[in-house]
Design a protein around this motif. Structure first.
Motif, PDB file in Angstrom:
ATOM      1  N   GLU A 130      15.545  98.726  57.805  1.00 16.29           N
ATOM      2  CA  GLU A 130      16.224  98.181  56.631  1.00 16.29           C
ATOM      3  C   GLU A 130      16.058  96.667  56.549  1.00 16.29           C
ATOM      4  O   GLU A 130      15.913  96.106  55.465  1.00 16.29           O
ATOM      5  CB  GLU A 130      17.705  98.554  56.662  1.00 16.29           C
ATOM      6  N   HIS A 141       5.912 105.823  44.988  1.00 18.88           N
ATOM      7  CA  HIS A 141       6.454 104.663  45.690  1.00 18.88           C
ATOM      8  C   HIS A 141       5.849 103.381  45.115  1.00 18.88           C
ATOM      9  O   HIS A 141       4.690 103.348  44.707  1.00 18.88           O
ATOM     10  CB  HIS A 141       6.154 104.750  47.185  1.00 18.88           C
ATOM     11  N   HIS A 187      10.934  91.972  52.891  1.00 20.52           N
ATOM     12  CA  HIS A 187       9.832  92.035  51.923  1.00 20.52           C
ATOM     13  C   HIS A 187      10.305  92.295  50.494  1.00 20.52           C
ATOM     14  O   HIS A 187       9.491  92.236  49.581  1.00 20.52           O
ATOM     15  CB  HIS A 187       8.847  93.128  52.323  1.00 20.52           C
ATOM     16  N   SER A 244      12.300 105.355  51.583  1.00 21.79           N
ATOM     17  CA  SER A 244      11.270 104.996  52.562  1.00 21.79           C
ATOM     18  C   SER A 244      10.724 106.284  53.152  1.00 21.79           C
ATOM     19  O   SER A 244      11.498 107.133  53.622  1.00 21.79           O
ATOM     20  CB  SER A 244      11.838 104.100  53.669  1.00 21.79           C
ATOM     21  N   LYS A 283      12.578  96.032  55.264  1.00 21.71           N
ATOM     22  CA  LYS A 283      12.515  96.338  53.835  1.00 21.71           C
ATOM     23  C   LYS A 283      13.184  95.249  53.006  1.00 21.71           C
ATOM     24  O   LYS A 283      12.691  94.863  51.938  1.00 21.71           O
ATOM     25  CB  LYS A 283      13.169  97.701  53.592  1.00 21.71           C
ATOM     26  N   ASP A 284      14.312  94.740  53.458  1.00 21.75           N
ATOM     27  CA  ASP A 284      14.989  93.662  52.739  1.00 21.75           C
ATOM     28  C   ASP A 284      14.211  92.352  52.827  1.00 21.75           C
ATOM     29  O   ASP A 284      14.223  91.540  51.891  1.00 21.75           O
ATOM     30  CB  ASP A 284      16.396  93.465  53.297  1.00 21.75           C
ATOM     31  N   SER A 344      10.862 100.677  47.020  1.00 15.38           N
ATOM     32  CA  SER A 344      10.486 101.939  47.654  1.00 15.38           C
ATOM     33  C   SER A 344       9.129 101.742  48.303  1.00 15.38           C
ATOM     34  O   SER A 344       8.255 101.081  47.718  1.00 15.38           O
ATOM     35  CB  SER A 344      10.444 103.087  46.640  1.00 15.38           C
ATOM     36  N   VAL A 345       8.933 102.310  49.476  1.00  7.13           N
ATOM     37  CA  VAL A 345       7.725 102.049  50.244  1.00  7.13           C
ATOM     38  C   VAL A 345       7.272 103.338  50.909  1.00  7.13           C
ATOM     39  O   VAL A 345       8.085 104.166  51.331  1.00  7.13           O
ATOM     40  CB  VAL A 345       7.968 100.937  51.293  1.00  7.13           C
ATOM     41  N   TRP A 378      11.233  95.208  49.268  1.00 13.66           N
ATOM     42  CA  TRP A 378      10.598  96.442  48.823  1.00 13.66           C
ATOM     43  C   TRP A 378      11.653  97.372  48.249  1.00 13.66           C
ATOM     44  O   TRP A 378      12.666  97.659  48.891  1.00 13.66           O
ATOM     45  CB  TRP A 378       9.891  97.124  49.987  1.00 13.66           C
TER      46      TRP A 378
END
Length: 303
Positions: free
Chosen positions: A225, A283, A231, A267, A228-229, A235-236, A233
């Motif tokens: 997480e 995604h 970058h 994700s 992801k935060d 959805s990846v 993103w």
């Protein structure tokens, strides 16, 4: 307006200038392919409605859907080296630390966009995902007697037989759905072209990332997480190479990254055998390991 922002590209200025000709030549046709939510024009609405018109049902129970038969033994891996050039990308870590650069195969990551091919792939994959178990009872399968409930003549009313006819409440269903297999065959060349188109569009839009490895110290969702935060993103999709089966058989083997990706919202972590065009389009970002990218180039290289 349908214009592609070059500032979104993760490449440095020299590399962006080197690929500027490719990006500008395809920007007017690539943007409606993947950026459905941000596309407000009529063309983007039409493409989005074509791609997601059908629903994604549960996986087929009576037959395992084969989405991408790219890895069948009928097509061997290209063992001879081929020329890469024209496209470059950074190799980074999960925390965006640059480790070096890599040359990309132009035929795989620089193909011209084909919306029609992508549409065919999405419709085909969703058809293979359909369970095909919908069924209703006809008049012969409903519970009840077959006795003629009133006489044929003399009542002044319509002629009827038993109460299980479709014209009565509680009767059978006429021409209802029956169990069937919705999957069909799609040529391998079309599937390969669709995969090359999806990868090329992701690269042109700056939504394709190459990392050295996908590994986490634990299966906790906190680390992933945070990545992801970092970058930003939304959805990846993480794609890695096939695991070493000798390592998996080992009793202490744990796949921390795969478990962590299953706990984080929007994700997904898949292997090359599970990669499909629908998952790439679904995604926003696509993250490939270097070894997975090389294997894709070997399988999808257009001679």
């Amino acid at each position: 307006s349908l214009s592609l922002s070059l500032s979104r590209s993760p490449l440095s200025d020299p590399i962006r200038k080197r690929n500027e000709l490719f990006l500008i030549s395809t920007r007017d046709t690539m943007l409606p392919l993947l950026n459905f939510r941000a596309c407000q024009s009529r063309l983007g609405q039409v493409v989005a409605s074509r791609f997601f018109a059908t629903s994604c049902a549960r996986p087929c129970r009576h037959r395992a859907p084969q989405f991408n038969k790219l890895w069948s033994p009928e097509k061997p891996i290209v063992s001879q080296p081929y020329a890469r050039g024209g496209l470059q990308a950074w190799i980074t870590t999960l925390w965006n630390e640059r480790l070096g650069m890599m040359e990309l195969d132009t035929s795989v990551f620089g193909a011209r966009p084909r919306i029609d091919i992508l549409h065919r792939l999405v419709v085909w994959e969703q058809a293979c995902r359909r369970s095909g178990t919908a069924k209703v009872k006809n008049r012969g399968e409903r519970y009840g007697t077959t006795r003629k409930f009133r006489r044929q003549k003399g009542t002044g009313r319509a002629r009827h037989g038993d109460r299980r006819a479709p014209t009565f409440v509680g009767g059978g269903r006429a021409h209802g759905p029956r169990p069937k297999d919705w999957s069909y065959y799609l040529p391998s060349k079309v599937r390969e072209l669709g995969m090359r188109t999806a990868l090329s569009v992701k690269y042109a839009q700056g939504d394709l990332y190459f990392v050295d490895q996908l590994d986490l110290p634990s299966s906790s969702r906190t680390k992933l997480e945070a990545i992801k935060d970092y970058h930003q993103w939304r959805s990846v999709l993480f794609v890695r190479e096939e695991p070493d089966w000798e390592t998996i058989i080992y009793p202490n083997y744990t796949d921390n990254f795969f478990k962590a990706a299953g706990k984080v919202e929007k994700s997904t972590c898949v292997t090359l055998n599970e990669l499909s065009v629908y998952e790439i389009l679904r995604h926003d970002k696509l993250v490939l390991t270097v070894s997975a990218a090389r294997m894709l180039e070997q399988y999808l290289h257009a001679t």
